[in-house]
Design a protein around this motif. Structure first.
Motif, PDB file in Angstrom:
ATOM      1  N   PHE A 113       0.685  -1.076  -0.237  1.00 13.23           N
ATOM      2  CA  PHE A 113      -0.016  -0.127   0.181  1.00 13.23           C
ATOM      3  C   PHE A 113       0.658   1.343  -0.347  1.00 13.23           C
ATOM      4  O   PHE A 113       0.431   2.132   0.232  1.00 13.23           O
ATOM      5  CB  PHE A 113      -0.459   0.002   0.955  1.00 13.23           C
ATOM      6  N   LEU A 114       2.324   1.306  -0.394  1.00 16.51           N
ATOM      7  CA  LEU A 114       3.060   2.558  -0.120  1.00 16.51           C
ATOM      8  C   LEU A 114       3.205   3.237  -1.770  1.00 16.51           C
ATOM      9  O   LEU A 114       1.924   2.974  -2.196  1.00 16.51           O
ATOM     10  CB  LEU A 114       4.551   1.839  -0.302  1.00 16.51           C
ATOM     11  N   GLU A 163       4.466   6.478  -3.564  1.00 11.22           N
ATOM     12  CA  GLU A 163       5.038   6.932  -3.982  1.00 11.22           C
ATOM     13  C   GLU A 163       5.949   8.666  -3.093  1.00 11.22           C
ATOM     14  O   GLU A 163       4.743   8.840  -3.078  1.00 11.22           O
ATOM     15  CB  GLU A 163       5.866   7.327  -5.803  1.00 11.22           C
ATOM     16  N   LYS A 203      -6.526  -5.321  -1.667  1.00 14.56           N
ATOM     17  CA  LYS A 203      -5.745  -3.733  -2.908  1.00 14.56           C
ATOM     18  C   LYS A 203      -6.367  -3.327  -3.755  1.00 14.56           C
ATOM     19  O   LYS A 203      -6.698  -2.310  -4.049  1.00 14.56           O
ATOM     20  CB  LYS A 203      -4.605  -4.934  -2.844  1.00 14.56           C
ATOM     21  N   ASN A 231      -7.248   1.056  -3.316  1.00 14.31           N
ATOM     22  CA  ASN A 231      -6.822   2.607  -4.801  1.00 14.31           C
ATOM     23  C   ASN A 231      -8.646   2.582  -5.273  1.00 14.31           C
ATOM     24  O   ASN A 231      -8.433   4.131  -5.765  1.00 14.31           O
ATOM     25  CB  ASN A 231      -5.972   1.555  -5.979  1.00 14.31           C
ATOM     26  N   GLY A 267      -8.067  16.064  -2.318  1.00 15.77           N
ATOM     27  CA  GLY A 267      -7.206  17.349  -2.776  1.00 15.77           C
ATOM     28  C   GLY A 267      -8.011  17.736  -3.620  1.00 15.77           C
ATOM     29  O   GLY A 267      -7.497  16.767  -4.724  1.00 15.77           O
ATOM     30  N   GLY A 321      -3.410  10.437 -11.606  1.00 17.03           N
ATOM     31  CA  GLY A 321      -2.414   9.784 -12.317  1.00 17.03           C
ATOM     32  C   GLY A 321      -1.569   9.186 -11.887  1.00 17.03           C
ATOM     33  O   GLY A 321      -2.040   8.467 -10.562  1.00 17.03           O
ATOM     34  N   CYS A 358      -0.579   3.341 -10.730  1.00 14.93           N
ATOM     35  CA  CYS A 358      -1.362   2.781 -10.219  1.00 14.93           C
ATOM     36  C   CYS A 358      -3.208   2.960 -10.095  1.00 14.93           C
ATOM     37  O   CYS A 358      -3.829   2.213 -10.563  1.00 14.93           O
ATOM     38  CB  CYS A 358      -0.474   2.130  -8.859  1.00 14.93           C
ATOM     39  N   PHE A 369       3.793  12.595 -11.911  1.00 26.05           N
ATOM     40  CA  PHE A 369       2.387  12.908 -12.165  1.00 26.05           C
ATOM     41  C   PHE A 369       1.866  13.398 -10.271  1.00 26.05           C
ATOM     42  O   PHE A 369       0.471  13.402 -10.037  1.00 26.05           O
ATOM     43  CB  PHE A 369       1.760  11.236 -11.678  1.00 26.05           C
ATOM     44  N   LYS A 370       2.942  13.724  -9.439  1.00 27.90           N
ATOM     45  CA  LYS A 370       2.571  14.310  -8.185  1.00 27.90           C
ATOM     46  C   LYS A 370       3.937  14.518  -7.713  1.00 27.90           C
ATOM     47  O   LYS A 370       5.019  14.214  -8.291  1.00 27.90           O
ATOM     48  CB  LYS A 370       1.650  13.042  -7.428  1.00 27.90           C
TER      49      LYS A 370
HETATM   50  O1  LIG Z   1      -0.798   0.889  -5.268  1.00 25.09           O
HETATM   51  C1  LIG Z   1      -0.325   1.680  -5.885  1.00 25.09           C
HETATM   52  O2  LIG Z   1       0.624   1.819  -6.207  1.00 25.09           O
HETATM   53  C2  LIG Z   1      -0.110   3.614  -5.043  1.00 25.09           C
HETATM   54  O3  LIG Z   1      -0.865   4.300  -5.156  1.00 25.09           O
HETATM   55  C3  LIG Z   1      -1.197   4.902  -4.848  1.00 25.09           C
HETATM   56  O4  LIG Z   1      -0.332   5.666  -4.420  1.00 25.09           O
HETATM   57  P1  LIG Z   1       0.687   6.890  -5.355  1.00 25.09           P
HETATM   58  O5  LIG Z   1       0.040   6.492  -6.842  1.00 25.09           O
HETATM   59  O6  LIG Z   1       2.488   6.296  -5.197  1.00 25.09           O
HETATM   60  O7  LIG Z   1      -0.336   8.634  -5.546  1.00 25.09           O
HETATM   61  P2  LIG Z   1      -1.002   8.908  -4.305  1.00 25.09           P
HETATM   62  O8  LIG Z   1      -0.521  10.057  -3.621  1.00 25.09           O
HETATM   63  O9  LIG Z   1      -2.465   8.559  -3.993  1.00 25.09           O
HETATM   64  O10 LIG Z   1      -1.721   9.932  -5.894  1.00 25.09           O
HETATM   65  C4  LIG Z   1      -2.423   9.782  -6.831  1.00 25.09           C
HETATM   66  C5  LIG Z   1      -2.632  10.755  -7.600  1.00 25.09           C
HETATM   67  O11 LIG Z   1      -3.792  10.616  -7.075  1.00 25.09           O
HETATM   68  C6  LIG Z   1      -3.782  12.062  -6.807  1.00 25.09           C
HETATM   69  N1  LIG Z   1      -3.970  13.143  -5.721  1.00 25.09           N
HETATM   70  C7  LIG Z   1      -3.748  12.504  -4.504  1.00 25.09           C
HETATM   71  C8  LIG Z   1      -4.231  12.963  -2.768  1.00 25.09           C
HETATM   72  C9  LIG Z   1      -5.765  13.678  -3.525  1.00 25.09           C
HETATM   73  O12 LIG Z   1      -5.835  14.110  -2.507  1.00 25.09           O
HETATM   74  N2  LIG Z   1      -5.653  14.554  -4.566  1.00 25.09           N
HETATM   75  C10 LIG Z   1      -5.115  14.141  -6.406  1.00 25.09           C
HETATM   76  O13 LIG Z   1      -5.656  14.483  -7.251  1.00 25.09           O
HETATM   77  C11 LIG Z   1      -2.207  12.835  -6.846  1.00 25.09           C
HETATM   78  O14 LIG Z   1      -2.322  13.583  -7.363  1.00 25.09           O
HETATM   79  C12 LIG Z   1      -1.844  11.888  -8.213  1.00 25.09           C
HETATM   80  O15 LIG Z   1      -1.384  12.025  -9.306  1.00 25.09           O
HETATM   81  C13 LIG Z   1      -2.140   5.136  -3.362  1.00 25.09           C
HETATM   82  O16 LIG Z   1      -2.289   6.266  -2.537  1.00 25.09           O
HETATM   83  C14 LIG Z   1      -0.998   3.960  -2.690  1.00 25.09           C
HETATM   84  O17 LIG Z   1      -2.019   3.289  -0.918  1.00 25.09           O
HETATM   85  C15 LIG Z   1      -1.152   2.589  -3.334  1.00 25.09           C
HETATM   86  O18 LIG Z   1       0.388   1.750  -3.024  1.00 25.09           O
END
Ligand SMILES: O=C(O)[C@H]1O[C@H](OP(=O)(O)OP(=O)(O)OC[C@H]2O[C@@H](n3ccc(=O)[nH]c3=O)[C@H](O)[C@@H]2O)[C@H](O)[C@@H](O)[C@@H]1O
Ligand SMILES: NC(=O)C1=CN([C@@H]2O[C@H](COP(=O)(O)OP(=O)(O)OC[C@H]3O[C@@H](n4cnc5c(N)ncnc54)[C@H](O)[C@@H]3O)[C@@H](O)[C@H]2O)C=CC1
Length: 439
Positions: A153-154, A156, A210, A214, A257, A263, A266, A328-329
Motif C-alpha cells: 500500500f506504499l 511513491e 488492494k 485503490n 484534494g 495519475g 497505479c 504525476f505528483k
Molecule cells: O497501488 C499503488 O501503487 C499506490 O497507489 C497510490 O499511491 P501513489 O500512486 O503513489 O500516489 P497518491 O499519493 O495516492 O496519488 C495518486 C494521484 O492522485 C492525486 N491526488 C492525490 C490525493 C489527493 O487528495 N488528490 C489528488 O489529486 C495525486 O496528485 C496523484 O496524481 C495509493 O495512495 C497507494 O496506497 C498505493 O499503494
C-alpha cells in the motif's frame, strides 16, 4: 532471515532496501541489467526520498545485493517476494500479467527445496490459484512451495516510511500454509510488534483488499473533483468546500484534494483493471461507478486545457505556455499517466509552444514526450511565456518570487491546477490568477 525480492522497480527496490533495514539479508532480482548495476552501486534508478541512503548503507554492509540470476536467487534463501509490474493491457484495459507469470516461470524450476513465495504485485482477484498451479507444476519440489499474498500500500514519495511504518499488513494464505505465515510474521516482526494491525486472510480477500483500497482512493479524489465541477458551475469554491467536508472525521481531509485529478502507475490502471476483472467474474454492475470515477478524472485534464485555451484568447496556437510540473505528483520522478504531461500534450497538439519544467522528472518526461520542450530552471522556463500552468505542486515552486517572475514572462497569467499557490501573493505581484475549481 535471508530473502529475495524479485522485480526491483518503485515497489521492489524500496521493499528490498527496507527489508535490509529491518536486519534481513536481501538479494534483489531484476531482469534489467542496468537497473541491477545501478542498485549495486548504492543508487536508486529513480527518485525516492530516503531510498539512496538505505541503498548505500546496506550495499556497503553487504546486507543487500542485486542480481539478474534466478539460480542465485533460489539458492540464496527460502522466502521470495515478487514485486514485478502488472501494467494495463493496451487493448482491453485489463491487467497484463506477463511479467508476473514470467517471473514465476523463471523462479520455479530453481526451487529444489521447500520455499515460500510471496506476491506483492497488484493483480485481479483469482490470480493466486494460477500462480500456485504454476509453482506446483514447474518447481521440482512443487508440493512443498507455499504461496502467500501480501499486497503493498506504499505511496511513491513516502515509500520508505510507508514500508517501514505501514497502516496495516495484509497476509493472504490458503488453508494449510502455516509455514508461510510463520515466515512472514518473522520477516515483519519489528513492524508487527510496533502494533501495526495485521490482517490474516485468504488469497482472494488479500487480492481484493488492494484493488478496493485503490478504487476507494480514486473515488474519493473523483468525488471532490465532481464537486469542483459543481463549484465551477455555481460560483462556489471547491478548496474551501474540501476543507469544510474534511473536518467531518467520517470523511477526512486526506485524499480529498481537488485539482487536476489522479495519475501515476497505479490508481488509473488499477480501477480499469478492477472493472475488467469484475466483468470477467460476471459482477461488472458492481463497479460501473468506477467508469464515472475515471470519466470525472479525465474531464479534469480537459477542463484545464479548456481554461488554458480561454486564457489564451480562444486558441493557444503559437502561444508560449510554460508548465510547472511533469511528475504525476510531487516527490517522485514518475511520469506514468501524469496529468501535467497529458495537459501539456493536449496544448501542444493545439499548436501551443509548450515548455515543461520539473525538479526531478525531466529525464523521464523527455523519454515519454520528446515532442515537448524542457527547461530545468522554473524561472528560465517561464521566459516570454503567455501563460503559466501550475500542474504538479512541488514545494519548490512556492518559493519562487512571483514579482521577479512577472518581469520574465510576456503576460503575467497563471492557472493553478492544484490550488496550492498563494493567490493573494501572486495577484499583489501583478498576476492574473485562475485556480481550478475556484470562481
Ligand atoms: O497501488 C499503488 O501503487 C499506490 O497507489 C497510490 O499511491 P501513489 O500512486 O503513489 O500516489 P497518491 O499519493 O495516492 O496519488 C495518486 C494521484 O492522485 C492525486 N491526488 C492525490 C490525493 C489527493 O487528495 N488528490 C489528488 O489529486 C495525486 O496528485 C496523484 O496524481 C495509493 O495512495 C497507494 O496506497 C498505493 O499503494
Ligand atoms: N509503484 C508503487 O508505488 C506501487 C506499486 N504497486 C504494484 O507493484 C507492482 C510493481 O510496480 P512498480 O514497482 O511501480 O513497477 P515497475 O515497472 O517500476 O517495476 C517492475 C520491475 O520488475 C522488473 N521485471 C519485469 N519482469 C521481470 C522478471 N521476469 N524478472 C525480474 N524482474 C522483472 C522490471 O525490470 C522492473 O524493474 C505493480 O503490480 C504495482 O501495481 C503496489 C503498491 C505501490
Amino acid at each position: 532471515m535471508r530473502l529475495t525480492v524479485i522485480g526491483c522497480g518503485y515497489l521492489g527496490a524500496t521493499h528490498a532496501a527496507c527489508m535490509a533495514e529491518l536486519g534481513h539479508e536481501v538479494l534483489g532480482v531484476d531482469a534489467d541489467m542496468d537497473k541491477v548495476a545501478t542498485l549495486n552501486s548504492g543508487e536508486a534508478p529513480f527518485f525516492e526520498r530516503g531510498l539512496d541512503a538505505l541503498l548505500v548503507k546496506h550495499t556497503e554492509s553487504d546486507r543487500l545485493r542485486f542480481t539478474a540470476s534466478y539460480a542465485e536467487a533460489a539458492a540464496f534463501g527460502d522466502l521470495h517476494f515478487i514485486g514485478v509490474g502488472t501494467p494495463q493491457n493496451a487493448g482491453d484495459n485489463a491487467y497484463d500479467l506477463t511479467q508476473l507469470f514470467t517471473a514465476v516461470r523463471q523462479l520455479a524450476p530453481h526451487l529444489t527445496a521447500p520455499a515460500v513465495v510471496v506476491v506483492k504485485s497488484t493483480v485481479p482477484v483469482g490470480t493466486a490459484p494460477r500462480v500456485a498451479e504454476l509453482l506446483r507444476d514447474l518447481a521440482p519440489v512443487g508440493e512443498e512451495i507455499e504461496l502467500a499474498w501480501n499486497p503493498e500500500f506504499l505511496r511513491e514519495s513516502f515509500a520508505v516510511d510507508d514500508t517501514l511504518h505501514p497502516d496495516r499488513i495484509v497476509l493472504g494464505f490458503n488453508a494449510h500454509h502455516t509455514w508461510a505465515e510463520k515466515m512472514l510474521r518473522q520477516c515483519f516482526g519489528e513492524i508487527i510488534e510496533a502494533g501495526t494491525p495485521t490482517i490474516v486472510t485468504d488469497w482472494a480477500t488479500a487480492e481484493l483488499v488492494k484493488s478496493s483500497a485503490n478504487a476507494f482512493l480514486a473515488t474519493k479524489i473523483s468525488f471532490i473533483n465532481a464537486m469542483a465541477e459543481v463549484c465551477e458551475a455555481s460560483g462556489a469554491d471547491v478548496h474551501q468546500l474540501a476543507e469544510a467536508l474534511g473536518h467531518d472525521t467520517r470523511i477526512g481531509r486526506r485524499g480529498l484534494g481537488p485539482g487536476l485529478g489522479f495519475g501515476g502507475g497505479c490508481l488509473p490502471k488499477d480501477i480499469r483493471g478492477f472493472m475488467a476483472c469484475a466483468g470477467e467474474l460476471g459482477a461488472d454492475q458492481a463497479l460501473t461507478f468506477l467508469r464515472e470515477v475515471d470519466a470525472i478524472n479525465t474531464r479534469r485534464r480537459e477542463r484545464m486545457a479548456d481554461l488554458a485555451r480561454e486564457q489564451c484568447g480562444g486558441s493557444p496556437k503559437s502561444k508560449r505556455i510554460t508548465i510547472w510540473g511533469a511528475a504525476f505528483k510531487p516527490g517522485t520522478d514518475d511520469v506514468r499517466d501524469s496529468p501535467a504531461l497529458a495537459v501539456a500534450q493536449k496544448l501542444h497538439k493545439l499548436g501551443a509552444r509548450v515548455t515543461v519544467t520539473d525538479p526531478e522528472a525531466l529525464d523521464n518526461a523527455r523519454k515519454a514526450h520528446p515532442e515537448l520542450d524542457y527547461v530545468e530552471d522554473p524561472v528560465a522556463a517561464a521566459a516570454d511565456a503567455d501563460l503559466l500552468l501550475h500542474l504538479t505542486e512541488w514545494p519548490q515552486f512556492d518559493d519562487i518570487d512571483p514579482g521577479r517572475l512577472a518581469t520574465c514572462v510576456r503576460t503575467a497569467k497563471v492557472i493553478d491546477g492544484r490550488g496550492t499557490l498563494d493567490p493573494d501573493r501572486w495577484r499583489e505581484a501583478g498576476w492574473t490568477v485562475r485556480v481550478l475549481g475556484r470562481p
